[in-house]
Design a protein around this motif. Structure first.
Motif, mmCIF file in Angstrom:
data_model
loop_
_atom_site.group_PDB
_atom_site.id
_atom_site.type_symbol
_atom_site.label_atom_id
_atom_site.label_comp_id
_atom_site.label_asym_id
_atom_site.label_seq_id
_atom_site.Cartn_x
_atom_site.Cartn_y
_atom_site.Cartn_z
ATOM 1 N N ASP A 5 0.677 -1.708 -0.031
ATOM 2 C CA ASP A 5 -0.333 -0.035 0.085
ATOM 3 C C ASP A 5 0.810 1.240 -0.081
ATOM 4 O OD1 ASP A 5 -2.606 -1.092 -0.158
ATOM 5 O OD2 ASP A 5 -2.698 -1.086 2.029
ATOM 6 N N TYR B 205 -4.960 1.256 -1.120
ATOM 7 C CA TYR B 205 -3.435 1.800 -2.267
ATOM 8 C C TYR B 205 -3.422 0.883 -3.621
ATOM 9 C CZ TYR B 205 -0.037 4.391 -4.423
ATOM 10 O OH TYR B 205 0.726 5.092 -5.367
ATOM 11 N N ASP B 206 -2.360 -0.590 -3.153
ATOM 12 C CA ASP B 206 -2.891 -1.432 -4.202
ATOM 13 C C ASP B 206 -3.954 -1.872 -4.780
ATOM 14 O OD1 ASP B 206 0.160 -1.141 -3.393
ATOM 15 O OD2 ASP B 206 0.093 -2.963 -2.180
ATOM 16 N N ALA B 207 -4.595 -2.053 -4.060
ATOM 17 C CA ALA B 207 -5.593 -2.085 -4.750
ATOM 18 C C ALA B 207 -6.524 -1.449 -6.113
ATOM 19 C CB ALA B 207 -7.202 -2.613 -3.587
ATOM 20 N N ALA B 208 -5.994 -0.095 -5.562
ATOM 21 C CA ALA B 208 -6.578 0.894 -6.287
ATOM 22 C C ALA B 208 -6.041 1.402 -7.065
ATOM 23 C CB ALA B 208 -6.973 2.192 -5.683
ATOM 24 N N ARG B 209 -3.953 1.009 -7.551
ATOM 25 C CA ARG B 209 -3.146 0.778 -8.427
ATOM 26 C C ARG B 209 -3.722 -0.409 -9.858
ATOM 27 N NH1 ARG B 209 1.735 3.119 -8.886
ATOM 28 N NH2 ARG B 209 2.148 0.313 -9.628
ATOM 29 N N ALA B 210 -3.899 -1.651 -9.156
ATOM 30 C CA ALA B 210 -4.184 -2.353 -9.864
ATOM 31 C C ALA B 210 -5.889 -2.657 -11.075
ATOM 32 C CB ALA B 210 -4.513 -4.087 -8.738
ATOM 33 N N ARG B 211 -6.770 -1.482 -9.895
ATOM 34 C CA ARG B 211 -8.100 -1.346 -10.539
ATOM 35 C C ARG B 211 -7.613 -0.780 -12.333
ATOM 36 N NH1 ARG B 211 -9.988 -1.731 -5.837
ATOM 37 N NH2 ARG B 211 -9.695 0.989 -5.729
ATOM 38 N N ALA B 212 -5.939 0.611 -11.444
ATOM 39 C CA ALA B 212 -6.296 1.245 -12.743
ATOM 40 C C ALA B 212 -5.824 1.070 -14.141
ATOM 41 C CB ALA B 212 -5.566 2.838 -12.124
ATOM 42 N N ALA C 131 -5.710 -2.141 -14.459
ATOM 43 C CA ALA C 131 -6.644 -3.715 -15.665
ATOM 44 C C ALA C 131 -7.304 -2.184 -16.293
ATOM 45 C CB ALA C 131 -7.350 -4.007 -14.449
ATOM 46 N N ARG C 132 -7.661 -1.185 -16.190
ATOM 47 C CA ARG C 132 -8.703 -0.210 -16.469
ATOM 48 C C ARG C 132 -8.213 0.637 -17.638
ATOM 49 N NH1 ARG C 132 -10.316 2.662 -12.596
ATOM 50 N NH2 ARG C 132 -8.623 3.990 -12.756
ATOM 51 N N THR C 133 -7.523 1.029 -18.020
ATOM 52 C CA THR C 133 -6.211 1.936 -18.626
ATOM 53 C C THR C 133 -5.449 0.795 -19.794
ATOM 54 O OG1 THR C 133 -4.621 2.230 -17.342
ATOM 55 C CG2 THR C 133 -6.170 4.004 -17.294
#
Length: 448
Positions: free
Chosen positions: A33, A41-48, A50-52
Motif C-alpha cells: 500500500d 492503495y495497491d488495490a486502487a493501482r491494480a484497478r487503474a 486493468a482499466r488503462t
C-alpha cells in the motif's frame, strides 16, 4: 471540456513512431500500500492498471516527430487521475535524462490532477526532482515543448507544464494550479481554462488536436535547426525604394506614415515559417510586440519585433524571455525596432515599466548569441534602444532614432510647438546621421 484521449492515443496522434523506455528500477523497495501505507492503495493501482492497460500514470519513450528525434512523456489521466507519485517521478526524471543524453527535444503531453495523496509527501517531493531535471535540461541547452491536455492542474502544471520552454494547450482544457475540487466556491471558472492562461501570457498557443502533429513538427524543427554555428542573422532588406530623408523632420514624418511597412511585413518577407511565443509568464501580454522563432534560409532565428505602438512592460519582459531562451538554445536573435517610446501611463508605471525596460536591456547585453537589430520606423528614446544590439544595429531609409521625440524636446526646451521641425534637425536623428554618429552600422536597401 477538451476530449480526454488516452496517453497512447495522444502519442500516436503526434508522433511518427514511438518506442517506450523501460521503467526505471524503484529507488526504494516497494511497500504494501505504498510508502505511507495508505489502506487500499495497491488495490486502487491494480484497478487503474486493468482499466488503462498502463503500469503507471506516466508513459515515456523515444520517438520522431516530423522526422526529427525527440523524447516523449505522456500522462495517462485514467490512471489515478494522472497523478504524480514516486514511480511516475522516476519515469519523468528518466525521460528528462534521456533527452539530455541524446541532446534531443523533450515533448511532454500533460494531463494530470496533481500529486498522489496516497503517497503523501513522497509524492509532493517529486516536484523537486522534476525541477532539478528541468535545470539540467536548461543548462545543457536542450529544449522542452509541452502540450497541456485536459486537465493540467496542480504540480504537473506548475513543474512539467509551466517549466517548459514552449507551452501549447488544447482549447477548453482545464489549466490551473488549483484543481476543480479545491477552488474557492465563488471562483470564476473561466480563470482556470487554457484560454485564460493564453490571454494572460502563460500559454504560447492554443492548438486543436487535429493540428498538434503539424505544430509540434514545426516547433521541433525550429528548436533544432542551425544551432551548431549561431552566426549573426543578416538584417532584412528594406521594403521600400526610398532614399534617405533630406531633413530631420522629413525622417520623422516618413517614419510615422501609416503607409510605411510595419514589422509584420518584414517578418513575412524574412521568414519562410515561424511560430510565436506569447506573454511574459507574469500575467501580461503586449499585443504590440511579436516574439518567436522562424526559419530564414534554412536555419532558425529568434525574433522580437515592435509594431509601432508604445511598448508596455509586458512587452519588454516578453522580449527578455525570448532573448534568454534563444541564448540558452544557441539561436541567433533578430530584433525589429519601431516604437514612439515606452508606454508612460499610470498603469504602465504600476506594472513596472522601469524594471521591465532594464530587464530587456540586460537580456540583450548579456546574450552570448549574436543579436542583429533593424530600425524599421520610429526609434523613440530608451523604449526603442532597449531592443538594439550594441554593435550590430541597422536602419531602413524610412526610420529615425532619437533621444526623445522632437515635440517633447521642444517642450522641454520651452520652444514654441512650431519649432519641432527645427529641433528634429538639431537632434541628428536621420538614418545617415546615425551612421555618422556610429549608432547604426549602415542603411539597408531593397537589394540588401
Amino acid at each position: 471540456m477538451a476530449e480526454r484521449l488516452p496517453a497512447r492515443e495522444v502519442v500516436a496522434l503526434v508522433t511518427d513512431d514511438f518506442t517506450p523506455l523501460r521503467a526505471p528500477a524503484p529507488l526504494t523497495p516497494p511497500r504494501p500500500d505504498g510508502p505511507i501505507g495508505w489502506d487500499g492503495y495497491d488495490a486502487a493501482r491494480a484497478r487503474a492498471a486493468a482499466r488503462t492497460g498502463e503500469e503507471e500514470s506516466v508513459l515515456h519513450g523515444r520517438a520522431t516527430i516530423g522526422g526529427r528525434r525527440v523524447v516523449v512523456v505522456a500522462f495517462e489521466f485514467g490512471f489515478l487521475g494522472g497523478s504524480l507519485g514516486q514511480a511516475a517521478g522516476d519515469r519523468l526524471v528518466a525521460a528528462y535524462q534521456a533527452a539530455l543524453e541524446a541532446r534531443v527535444p523533450l515533448v511532454s503531453l500533460v494531463a494530470t490532477g496533481g500529486s498522489r495523496m496516497q503517497e503523501g509527501m513522497i509524492a509532493l517531493a517529486q516536484l523537486q526532482r522534476v525541477a532539478e531535471a528541468t535545470v539540467r535540461l536548461r543548462r545543457a541547452g536542450v529544449p522542452h515543448v509541452t502540450v497541456l491536455r485536459d486537465p493540467s492542474t496542480g504540480g504537473g502544471w506548475a513543474t512539467v507544464g509551466a517549466g517548459a520552454d514552449v507551452v501549447l494547450a488544447l482549447p477548453s482544457a482545464q489549466v490551473a494550479f488549483a484543481g476543480s475540487r479545491v477552488r474557492p466556491g465563488d471562483a470564476d471558472p473561466v480563470a482556470y481554462t487554457a484560454e485564460s492562461q493564453w490571454e494572460h501570457g502563460h500559454v504560447d498557443a492554443l492548438v486543436a488536436p487535429a493540428d498538434l502533429r503539424t505544430t509540434l513538427s514545426l516547433w521541433v524543427r525550429l528548436l533544432t535547426s542551425g544551432r551548431e554555428s549561431p552566426l549573426p542573422a543578416p538584417p532584412p532588406h528594406a521594403l521600400t525604394e526610398a532614399a534617405p530623408p533630406g531633413t530631420g523632420w522629413e525622417a520623422v514624418v516618413r517614419a510615422r506614415s501609416a503607409a510605411r511597412p510595419r514589422a509584420g511585413a518584414y517578418l513575412d518577407a524574412y521568414f519562410t515559417a515561424r511560430a510565436a511565443v506569447r506573454g511574459d509568464r507574469a500575467g501580461g501580454v503586449d499585443t504590440g510586440v511579436e516574439c518567436g522563432f522562424g526559419l530564414h534560409e534554412g536555419r532558425t532565428v529568434a525574433y522580437a519585433a515592435q509594431d509601432g505602438s508604445a511598448t508596455r512592460p509586458a512587452g519588454y519582459r516578453t522580449v527578455a524571455r525570448l532573448v534568454r531562451l534563444a541564448d540558452r538554445l544557441g539561436i541567433p536573435v533578430l530584433t525589429l525596432i519601431d516604437t514612439p517610446g515606452a508606454a508612460n501611463d499610470a498603469e504602465a508605471e504600476r506594472a513596472g515599466a522601469g524594471p521591465a525596460i532594464a530587464d530587456a536591456f540586460t537580456a540583450v547585453a548579456e546574450a552570448g548569441v549574436p543579436v542583429t537589430s533593424l530600425l524599421v520606423g520610429e526609434g523613440g528614446s530608451g523604449g526603442a534602444l532597449a531592443l538594439a544590439a550594441r554593435d550590430n544595429t541597422w536602419a531602413t531609409p524610412d526610420s529615425y532614432f532619437s533621444v526623445i521625440a522632437p515635440e517633447l524636446a521642444s517642450a522641454i526646451l520651452k520652444r514654441p510647438s512650431d519649432q519641432a521641425p527645427v529641433t528634429a534637425g538639431q537632434l541628428r536623428l536621420r538614418p545617415q546621421d546615425l551612421v555618422d554618429l556610429g549608432i547604426v552600422r549602415g542603411i539597408v536597401t531593397r537589394d540588401g
